[in-house]
Design an enzyme around this catalytic site. Structure first.
Site, PDB file in Angstrom:
ATOM      1  N   ASP A  94       4.737  27.418  65.679  1.00 17.69           N
ATOM      2  CA  ASP A  94       5.508  27.806  66.890  1.00 17.69           C
ATOM      3  C   ASP A  94       4.446  28.924  67.442  1.00 17.69           C
ATOM      4  O   ASP A  94       3.503  29.515  66.756  1.00 17.69           O
ATOM      5  CB  ASP A  94       6.971  28.238  66.811  1.00 17.69           C
ATOM      6  CG  ASP A  94       7.013  29.548  65.824  1.00 17.69           C
ATOM      7  OD1 ASP A  94       6.271  29.552  64.711  1.00 17.69           O
ATOM      8  OD2 ASP A  94       7.758  30.427  66.222  1.00 17.69           O
ATOM      9  N   GLU A 161       8.516  31.467  63.557  1.00 23.59           N
ATOM     10  CA  GLU A 161       8.158  32.707  63.070  1.00 23.59           C
ATOM     11  C   GLU A 161       8.115  33.694  64.087  1.00 23.59           C
ATOM     12  O   GLU A 161       8.422  34.902  64.227  1.00 23.59           O
ATOM     13  CB  GLU A 161       6.660  32.471  62.699  1.00 23.59           C
ATOM     14  CG  GLU A 161       6.103  33.704  61.740  1.00 23.59           C
ATOM     15  CD  GLU A 161       5.711  35.026  62.598  1.00 23.59           C
ATOM     16  OE1 GLU A 161       5.500  35.929  62.178  1.00 23.59           O
ATOM     17  OE2 GLU A 161       5.345  34.605  64.040  1.00 23.59           O
ATOM     18  N   GLU A 162       7.638  33.105  65.471  1.00 24.13           N
ATOM     19  CA  GLU A 162       7.639  33.955  66.723  1.00 24.13           C
ATOM     20  C   GLU A 162       9.105  34.311  67.380  1.00 24.13           C
ATOM     21  O   GLU A 162       9.130  35.021  68.310  1.00 24.13           O
ATOM     22  CB  GLU A 162       6.863  33.184  67.917  1.00 24.13           C
ATOM     23  CG  GLU A 162       5.202  33.153  67.333  1.00 24.13           C
ATOM     24  CD  GLU A 162       4.469  34.313  67.143  1.00 24.13           C
ATOM     25  OE1 GLU A 162       5.195  35.656  67.118  1.00 24.13           O
ATOM     26  OE2 GLU A 162       3.243  34.154  66.955  1.00 24.13           O
TER      27      GLU A 162
HETATM   28  N1  BES Z   1       0.543  36.570  63.110  1.00 24.13           N
HETATM   29  C1  BES Z   1       1.483  37.591  63.978  1.00 24.13           C
HETATM   30  C2  BES Z   1       1.431  38.859  62.849  1.00 24.13           C
HETATM   31  C3  BES Z   1       0.119  39.625  62.832  1.00 24.13           C
HETATM   32  C4  BES Z   1       0.068  40.349  64.246  1.00 24.13           C
HETATM   33  C5  BES Z   1      -0.810  39.731  62.120  1.00 24.13           C
HETATM   34  C6  BES Z   1      -1.035  41.041  64.287  1.00 24.13           C
HETATM   35  C7  BES Z   1      -1.870  40.238  62.289  1.00 24.13           C
HETATM   36  C8  BES Z   1      -1.938  41.007  63.382  1.00 24.13           C
HETATM   37  C9  BES Z   1       2.933  37.089  63.820  1.00 24.13           C
HETATM   38  O1  BES Z   1       2.777  35.868  64.417  1.00 24.13           O
HETATM   39  C10 BES Z   1       3.918  37.891  64.483  1.00 24.13           C
HETATM   40  O2  BES Z   1       3.470  37.962  65.836  1.00 24.13           O
HETATM   41  N2  BES Z   1       4.766  38.211  64.133  1.00 24.13           N
HETATM   42  C11 BES Z   1       5.873  39.030  64.755  1.00 24.13           C
HETATM   43  C12 BES Z   1       7.121  38.952  64.014  1.00 24.13           C
HETATM   44  C13 BES Z   1       8.041  39.062  64.994  1.00 24.13           C
HETATM   45  C14 BES Z   1       8.300  38.243  66.199  1.00 24.13           C
HETATM   46  C15 BES Z   1       9.615  39.088  64.163  1.00 24.13           C
HETATM   47  C16 BES Z   1       5.339  40.190  65.065  1.00 24.13           C
HETATM   48  O3  BES Z   1       4.792  41.008  64.121  1.00 24.13           O
HETATM   49  O4  BES Z   1       5.619  41.006  66.106  1.00 24.13           O
HETATM   50 MN    MN Z   2       1.365  34.519  63.528  1.00 23.74          MN
HETATM   51 MN    MN Z   3       2.876  36.085  66.612  1.00 17.53          MN
END
Ligand code: BES
Ligand code: MN
Ligand code: MN
Length: 472
Positions: A94, A161-162
């Site tokens: 997603d 996940e998002e």
């Molecule tokens: N891939 C990201 C997490 C990430 C962010 C890894 C920056 C490396 C650098 C993941 O998809 C994400 O965006 N996670 C969200 C989780 C939230 C929606 C619960 C986040 O970190 O805000």
């Molecule tokens: Mn991600």
């Molecule tokens: Mn993300």
């Protein structure tokens, strides 16, 4: 680790590069935005597309796993060798919302390749970083002459996940037997930058909070009533203002309880990185740093818990003035968490803190999304050296260690499966995760393919042999 085998991997990738990029572009055309219900069908199409592609790649099992929310994809390619370790690769299919009007130069779901980059929502987060495993495993087979991977290779690619991985933990619990693994490899993080390859060794957790504040039953005249009844927007502002003290520390009692402080060795690893604050600020598109006293910028982002105001609303926002006491106000807060913090304790502490600050005459409601726990790689695990070696072969450079400030549900895999979590990612901060004009650097994406191609052989060869059976 012969040069011949590295050359074979590179030759295979060169031959298949064009088709690989075309395929990725096809997947990126599916707007699998999990947060927007109108895209539910697209999230499903994305899962089906991936399952079909994994079948084509050669995975004997590649199937959709339903959840009460968006579907995940599971694939399994057994090695055939009973002694081979089992690896579970985690990623998500997603993506974040995106619209041309947000400042994209081209349509977010119409991928374009320009200057060695592919621009599209999801190019880096996370479709590109999931997809490099397809060509990676093929290159591994081509270069080694094997019919099946050197490890038992499993993939779990979720679709929520998002939007907070709401049903992820339950899915992992229900399917724990099929997911059983010796190591988890998360393919959803990045590297230091374009010229400094690194391995991420930890992510923060997150607790998401919405606060609704209700005053009068409807907007009322601020001259007739204002100053004599409480204003929910004022209460919202006071909450926000009280969240941090003068040292930018979070004031909520208990917030810092039990957290793992950085060790001197960890602080040294961070301090060794070639950090350029001006450059970092450019990537952050910001004009000054601000954070908890006593910690460097990287320490603040990677290893300290934070409280962020993501949104604040209420009252009249249109042109001109409107003399009212508004009926309601809303806050969206999120708390990044580090090792030692219990998300549920944080939720209780926040709820209590709000309760104590809301005056009589204001009704309020505090709610939380499913929390995500922080997750750290055990630095002494031998599989970490396999990742470092595989990356080193692909990049021809020394590999250093970083962490990420972002979050993902890796800790659920660690807890439920009892397996250590490692991270493998080639994305860079300039890729613009969640921003307009997200892109992936094609050279780095292909280094990701190459790293994956080396990793399975290295892990299998260096996997600690089980202790010999006692002789009778
Ligand atoms: N891939 C990201 C997490 C990430 C962010 C890894 C920056 C490396 C650098 C993941 O998809 C994400 O965006 N996670 C969200 C989780 C939230 C929606 C619960 C986040 O970190 O805000
Ligand atoms: Mn991600
Ligand atoms: Mn993300």
């Amino acid at each position: 680790m012969s040069q011949t085998s590295d050359n074979a991997v590179r030759a295979y990738i060169d031959q298949h590069r064009a088709a690989f990029l075309d395929d990725l572009a096809d997947w990126l055309r599916i707007p699998s935005v999990s947060a927007q219900p109108e895209h539910d069908g697209d999230v499903r199409r994305s899962a089906e597309w991936l399952a079909a592609r994994l079948k084509d790649t050669g995975f004997p099992t590649a199937e959709i796993w339903e959840t009460p929310g968006a579907p995940a994809v599971f694939a399994h390619w057994p090695s055939g060798d009973p002694a081979a370790p089992t690896v579970l690769v985690y990623g998500h299919h997603d993506v974040q919302p995106a619209a041309l009007a947000d400042g994209w130069h081209t349509e977010p779901f119409e991928p374009v390749v320009r200057d060695g980059r592919m621009y599209a929502r999801g190019a880096a987060d996370d479709k590109g970083q999931v997809f490099f495993h397809t060509l990676g495993v093929r290159a591994h087979l081509a270069a080694t002459g094997r019919a099946a991977p050197a490890v038992n290779l499993k993939l779990l690619i979720e679709g929520e996940e998002e939007s907070g991985s709401t049903h992820f933990r339950a899915l992992v619990e229900a399917r724990a037997a099929e997911l059983a693994a010796d190591v988890v490899i998360v393919s959803d993080t990045g590297m230091w930058n374009e010229t400094t390859p690194t391995v991420c060794t930890g992510m923060r957790g997150i607790a998401d909070c919405e606060i609704e504040l209700y005053g009068p039953d409807q907007d009322i005249h601020s001259g007739a009533f204002g100053g004599a009844v409480p204003n929910p927007a004022t209460v919202a502002a006071r909450l926000v203002a009280a969240l941090h003290d003068a040292d930018e520390r979070v004031t909520i009692p208990g917030f810092y309880d039990n957290i793992a402080e950085l060790t001197e060795a960890e602080r040294e690893l961070i301090a060794e990185l070639p950090f350029d604050e001006a450059e970092w600020l450019r990537t952050a598109r910001s004009y000054g740093t601000l954070g908890e006293a006593g910690y460097s910028t990287l320490e603040r982002v990677w290893a300290r818990p934070t409280a962020e105001v993501n949104g604040i609303g209420g009252g009249y926002q249109g042109p001109g003035g409107k003399t009212i006491v508004p009926a309601s106000a809303q806050l969206k807060l999120s708390f990044r968490l580090v090792s030692g913090q219990d998300p549920y304790q944080v939720e209780t502490a926040v709820t209590r803190w709000v309760e104590e600050r809301v005056p009589a005459g204001i009704r309020h409601c505090v709610s939380f999304g499913a929390p995500t726990r922080p997750c750290l790689t055990p630095l002494d695990h031998p599989a970490l050296q396999s990742v470092v070696r595989a990356m080193g072969r692909a990049f021809g450079q020394k590999i250093r260690f970083t962490r990420e400030g972002g979050s993902g549900p890796a800790a659920d895999l660690q807890d439920v499966l009892g397996a250590p979590v490692l991270f493998l990612g080639i994305s860079v901060p300039s890729d613009g995760w969640h921003s307009p004009n997200e892109k992936v650097e094609l050279d780095l994406l292909l280094k990701g393919v190459e790293t994956a191609a080396y990793l399975w052989g290295d892990l299998a060869e260096t996997w600690p042999a089980p202790p010999a059976a006692p002789s009778v």
